[in-house]
Design a protein around this motif. Structure first.
Motif, PDB file in Angstrom:
ATOM      1  N   GLU A  67       2.527   6.943  -6.424  1.00  0.00           N
ATOM      2  CA  GLU A  67       1.317   7.848  -7.156  1.00  0.00           C
ATOM      3  C   GLU A  67       1.742   9.263  -6.654  1.00  0.00           C
ATOM      4  OE1 GLU A  67      -2.253   8.090  -9.240  1.00  0.00           O
ATOM      5  OE2 GLU A  67      -0.927   6.385  -8.875  1.00  0.00           O
TER       6      GLU A  67
ATOM      7  N   CYS B 200       1.316   4.057  -2.909  1.00  0.00           N
ATOM      8  CA  CYS B 200       0.802   5.354  -2.755  1.00  0.00           C
ATOM      9  C   CYS B 200       2.207   6.467  -2.811  1.00  0.00           C
ATOM     10  CB  CYS B 200       0.366   5.584  -1.305  1.00  0.00           C
ATOM     11  SG  CYS B 200      -1.193   4.670  -0.720  1.00  0.00           S
TER      12      CYS B 200
ATOM     13  N   PRO C 174      -7.549  -1.410   0.216  1.00  0.00           N
ATOM     14  CA  PRO C 174      -7.137  -0.502  -1.096  1.00  0.00           C
ATOM     15  C   PRO C 174      -7.538   0.865  -1.176  1.00  0.00           C
ATOM     16  CG  PRO C 174      -9.432  -1.945  -1.152  1.00  0.00           C
ATOM     17  CD  PRO C 174      -8.626  -1.910   0.289  1.00  0.00           C
ATOM     18  N   LEU C 175      -8.299   1.412  -0.259  1.00  0.00           N
ATOM     19  CA  LEU C 175      -8.998   2.884  -0.203  1.00  0.00           C
ATOM     20  C   LEU C 175      -8.066   3.816  -0.207  1.00  0.00           C
ATOM     21  CD1 LEU C 175     -12.073   2.370   2.162  1.00  0.00           C
ATOM     22  CD2 LEU C 175     -12.085   2.521  -0.360  1.00  0.00           C
TER      23      LEU C 175
ATOM     24  N   GLN D  18       0.746  -1.009   0.058  1.00  0.00           N
ATOM     25  CA  GLN D  18       0.113   0.002   0.040  1.00  0.00           C
ATOM     26  C   GLN D  18       0.780   1.373  -0.055  1.00  0.00           C
ATOM     27  OE1 GLN D  18      -2.001   2.142   3.550  1.00  0.00           O
ATOM     28  NE2 GLN D  18      -3.554   0.456   2.795  1.00  0.00           N
TER      29      GLN D  18
ATOM     30  N   LYS E   5      -5.764   8.194  -6.265  1.00  0.00           N
ATOM     31  CA  LYS E   5      -6.030   8.253  -7.628  1.00  0.00           C
ATOM     32  C   LYS E   5      -7.240   9.165  -7.829  1.00  0.00           C
ATOM     33  CE  LYS E   5      -6.378   3.968  -8.481  1.00  0.00           C
ATOM     34  NZ  LYS E   5      -6.766   2.617  -9.238  1.00  0.00           N
ATOM     35  N   LEU E   6      -8.061   9.329  -7.071  1.00  0.00           N
ATOM     36  CA  LEU E   6      -9.501  10.195  -7.036  1.00  0.00           C
ATOM     37  C   LEU E   6      -8.868  11.598  -7.027  1.00  0.00           C
ATOM     38  CD1 LEU E   6     -12.329   8.577  -5.217  1.00  0.00           C
ATOM     39  CD2 LEU E   6     -12.397   9.414  -7.751  1.00  0.00           C
TER      40      LEU E   6
ATOM     41  N   TYR F  70      -5.235   4.024  -1.607  1.00  0.00           N
ATOM     42  CA  TYR F  70      -4.660   4.267  -3.178  1.00  0.00           C
ATOM     43  C   TYR F  70      -5.624   4.644  -3.925  1.00  0.00           C
ATOM     44  CZ  TYR F  70      -2.238   3.069  -7.589  1.00  0.00           C
ATOM     45  OH  TYR F  70      -1.649   3.174  -8.606  1.00  0.00           O
ATOM     46  N   GLU F  71      -7.024   4.028  -3.752  1.00  0.00           N
ATOM     47  CA  GLU F  71      -7.900   4.723  -4.672  1.00  0.00           C
ATOM     48  C   GLU F  71      -8.309   6.132  -4.376  1.00  0.00           C
ATOM     49  OE1 GLU F  71      -9.677   3.057  -6.756  1.00  0.00           O
ATOM     50  OE2 GLU F  71      -8.363   1.348  -6.740  1.00  0.00           O
ATOM     51  N   TYR F  72      -8.433   6.476  -3.013  1.00  0.00           N
ATOM     52  CA  TYR F  72      -8.393   7.951  -2.842  1.00  0.00           C
ATOM     53  C   TYR F  72      -7.406   8.785  -3.430  1.00  0.00           C
ATOM     54  CZ  TYR F  72     -11.951   6.715   0.847  1.00  0.00           C
ATOM     55  OH  TYR F  72     -12.999   6.177   1.463  1.00  0.00           O
TER      56      TYR F  72
ATOM     57  N   LYS G 214     -17.572  11.997 -11.605  1.00  0.00           N
ATOM     58  CA  LYS G 214     -16.647  11.220 -10.752  1.00  0.00           C
ATOM     59  C   LYS G 214     -17.372  10.326  -9.571  1.00  0.00           C
ATOM     60  CE  LYS G 214     -12.648  14.116 -11.908  1.00  0.00           C
ATOM     61  NZ  LYS G 214     -13.317  15.270 -12.814  1.00  0.00           N
TER      62      LYS G 214
END
Length: 220
Positions: A86, A83, A122-123, A79, A129-130, A125-127, A191
């Motif tokens: 990113e 991150c 996973p959140l 994770q 990317k958002l 990394y998803e946050y 989005k």
């Protein structure tokens, strides 16, 4: 920098090396002839801003770590590597401004503190990317909506009359123009972070949780 190259390195050292590499590149620009420098003004400014953001990130990472908010083992997790990659790619490639950088930085540090998520989630990394896809105007509107929903401003009976709720959003966001609010709402709706502009604007559950994650950041 490739993820494999930094897998076994201390994150503070990775950020320090990134900053050093940027400074060396800037020195190289300064040593070129005057004509080439004239053609590189935009690049120089971009490099200065990259250096500013990297320096902020490095300083706050070290502060979080010194205060014991980051478990040393966390830096070995997938994770964290994802991150870190990113946010470094964001700084290096996306021409960030302060508002966008602050949102990314806060998600990165909150994830590292493991107060709002665990290292298997996973959140974070998803946050990240958002947030990377958001404009500064979208972030302003998103945070404004969260404040208005949290303090109950949009729930009063008077807000249901005419366009009072919409006018309140325009006022509180300081975007001044209704057209800007409509524009940013539309993109946030695409989005899946906001909904309901024509009826009653609201954050989706994803938008609300993203705001909560960012606002759990501690800077003291």
């Amino acid at each position: 920098m490739n993820k494999l190259d930094i897998w076994h390195e201390d994150t503070g050292e990775v950020l320090k090396k990134s900053l050093t590499s940027l400074a060396e590149g800037f020195t190289g620009i300064a040593s070129t002839d005057r004509k080439e420098v004239a053609l590189s003004v935009g690049h120089v400014l971009q490099s200065l801003r990259k250096g500013q953001f990297l320096s902020q990130l490095c300083e706050e990472w070290n502060s979080y770590r010194d205060k014991g908010r980051i478990n040393e083992k966390y830096m070995e997790t997938e994770q964290h590597m994802a991150c870190l990659q990113e946010i470094l790619n964001f700084i290096d490639n996306d021409f960030p401004d302060q508002i966008r950088f602050d949102a990314m930085k806060k998600v990165f540090l909150v994830a590292a503190s493991e107060t709002q998520s665990d290292r298997e989630s996973p959140l974070p990394y998803e946050y990240l990317k958002l947030c990377r896809k958001l404009s500064s105007g979208e972030i302003i509107l998103l945070s404004t909506m969260y404040v208005l929903e949290t303090d109950g401003t949009l729930q009063g009976r008077e807000m249901s009359q005419g366009n009072n709720w919409f006018n309140q959003i325009v006022l509180k966001s300081e975007l001044q123009h209704a057209q800007l609010v409509e524009l940013y709402h539309s993109s946030l709706e695409d989005k899946r972070l906001m909904a309901g502009l024509k009826t009653r604007p609201r954050l989706t559950s994803l938008g609300q949780k993203l705001c909560e994650f960012i606002l759990s950041y501690e800077d003291d």
